[in-house]
Design an enzyme around this catalytic site. Structure first.
Site, PDB file in Angstrom:
ATOM      1  N   ALA A  36       9.342  35.082 -16.290  1.00 21.39           N
ATOM      2  CA  ALA A  36       8.634  34.839 -17.545  1.00 21.39           C
ATOM      3  C   ALA A  36       9.582  34.853 -18.740  1.00 21.39           C
ATOM      4  CB  ALA A  36       7.561  35.909 -17.745  1.00 21.39           C
ATOM      5  N   THR A  37       9.288  34.000 -19.704  1.00 24.02           N
ATOM      6  CA  THR A  37      10.048  34.005 -20.957  1.00 24.02           C
ATOM      7  C   THR A  37      10.009  35.387 -21.620  1.00 24.02           C
ATOM      8  OG1 THR A  37       9.690  31.632 -21.248  1.00 24.02           O
ATOM      9  CG2 THR A  37      10.344  32.887 -23.203  1.00 24.02           C
ATOM     10  N   MET A  40      12.556  37.556 -19.942  1.00 26.21           N
ATOM     11  CA  MET A  40      13.926  37.162 -20.281  1.00 26.21           C
ATOM     12  C   MET A  40      14.300  37.652 -21.682  1.00 26.21           C
ATOM     13  SD  MET A  40      15.658  33.369 -20.633  1.00 26.21           S
ATOM     14  CE  MET A  40      14.871  33.076 -22.227  1.00 26.21           C
ATOM     15  N   LEU A  43      14.972  41.344 -21.708  1.00 24.79           N
ATOM     16  CA  LEU A  43      16.279  41.680 -21.151  1.00 24.79           C
ATOM     17  C   LEU A  43      17.392  41.375 -22.151  1.00 24.79           C
ATOM     18  CD1 LEU A  43      17.464  42.847 -18.508  1.00 24.79           C
ATOM     19  CD2 LEU A  43      17.916  40.481 -17.808  1.00 24.79           C
ATOM     20  N   MET A  44      17.257  40.271 -22.875  1.00 25.84           N
ATOM     21  CA  MET A  44      18.234  39.932 -23.912  1.00 25.84           C
ATOM     22  C   MET A  44      18.264  41.012 -25.004  1.00 25.84           C
ATOM     23  SD  MET A  44      17.458  35.891 -24.356  1.00 25.84           S
ATOM     24  CE  MET A  44      18.440  34.624 -23.557  1.00 25.84           C
ATOM     25  N   GLU A  45      17.070  41.433 -25.446  1.00 28.55           N
ATOM     26  CA  GLU A  45      16.998  42.483 -26.464  1.00 28.55           C
ATOM     27  C   GLU A  45      17.578  43.796 -25.952  1.00 28.55           C
ATOM     28  OE1 GLU A  45      14.133  43.117 -29.604  1.00 28.55           O
ATOM     29  OE2 GLU A  45      12.815  41.704 -28.576  1.00 28.55           O
ATOM     30  N   GLY A  64      14.499  45.362 -33.548  1.00 27.12           N
ATOM     31  CA  GLY A  64      14.625  43.914 -33.559  1.00 27.12           C
ATOM     32  C   GLY A  64      13.861  43.327 -34.719  1.00 27.12           C
ATOM     33  N   HIS A  71      14.358  28.918 -23.474  1.00 30.87           N
ATOM     34  CA  HIS A  71      14.321  29.224 -22.045  1.00 30.87           C
ATOM     35  C   HIS A  71      14.530  27.896 -21.333  1.00 30.87           C
ATOM     36  CE1 HIS A  71      12.206  31.814 -18.736  1.00 30.87           C
ATOM     37  NE2 HIS A  71      13.342  31.272 -18.325  1.00 30.87           N
ATOM     38  N   ARG A 115      19.144  42.570 -35.268  1.00 28.79           N
ATOM     39  CA  ARG A 115      18.650  43.946 -35.246  1.00 28.79           C
ATOM     40  C   ARG A 115      19.012  44.594 -36.573  1.00 28.79           C
ATOM     41  NH1 ARG A 115      16.447  45.044 -30.756  1.00 28.79           N
ATOM     42  NH2 ARG A 115      16.305  47.269 -31.162  1.00 28.79           N
TER      43      ARG A 115
END
Length: 131
Positions: A36-37, A40, A43-45, A64, A71, A115
């Site tokens: 799922a977007t 993803m 996980l990036m954050e 954030g 994606h 951030r």
């Protein structure tokens, strides 16, 4: 307060496996059983957050404030995903990252993430005041 220990070029990498719980179908962001977007981007954050955790003063954290991501490719259940975050700018308490995600075959996502450093207690107090 300035983030004097945060420098352009700092990087972090995190990984996870694509499970049924992290599919678009399970998360409600689509109907297919692929990564799922929202998973993803989370996980990036996480990669970005972990980059800064030990570099902010006691009593501070980062939140954030923006995320712009494409994606680009689907990843099936069972594959591993790697997210990378690299600091590209530091402006006072704001830190900008390039974020990228990969599965075992290709780059699956790319974007930018910002951030902002905040005092934990002050931030939470302001949020709780909304009640």
């Amino acid at each position: 307060m300035e983030l004097t220990d945060v420098k352009v070029g700092l990087q972090n990498v995190v990984t996870e496996e694509v499970t049924q719980e992290k599919t678009a179908r399970a998360m409600g962001s689509g109907s297919l059983p692929v990564y799922a977007t929202p998973a993803m981007t989370c996980l990036m954050e996480k990669a970005a957050t972990e980059t800064l955790e030990s570099l902010v003063p006691e009593g501070w954290t980062t939140v954030g404030i923006s995320l712009h991501v494409a994606h680009k490719a689907a990843t099936p259940v069972g594959m591993k995903v790697r997210a990378e975050a690299e600091v590209t700018a530091v402006e006072g308490r704001k830190v900008t990252f390039t974020v990228r995600a990969f599965d075992d075959a290709e780059e699956i996502g790319v974007g930018t993430h910002e951030r902002f450093a905040v005092q934990k207690e002050k931030f939470l107090s302001k949020a709780q005041a909304k009640h």
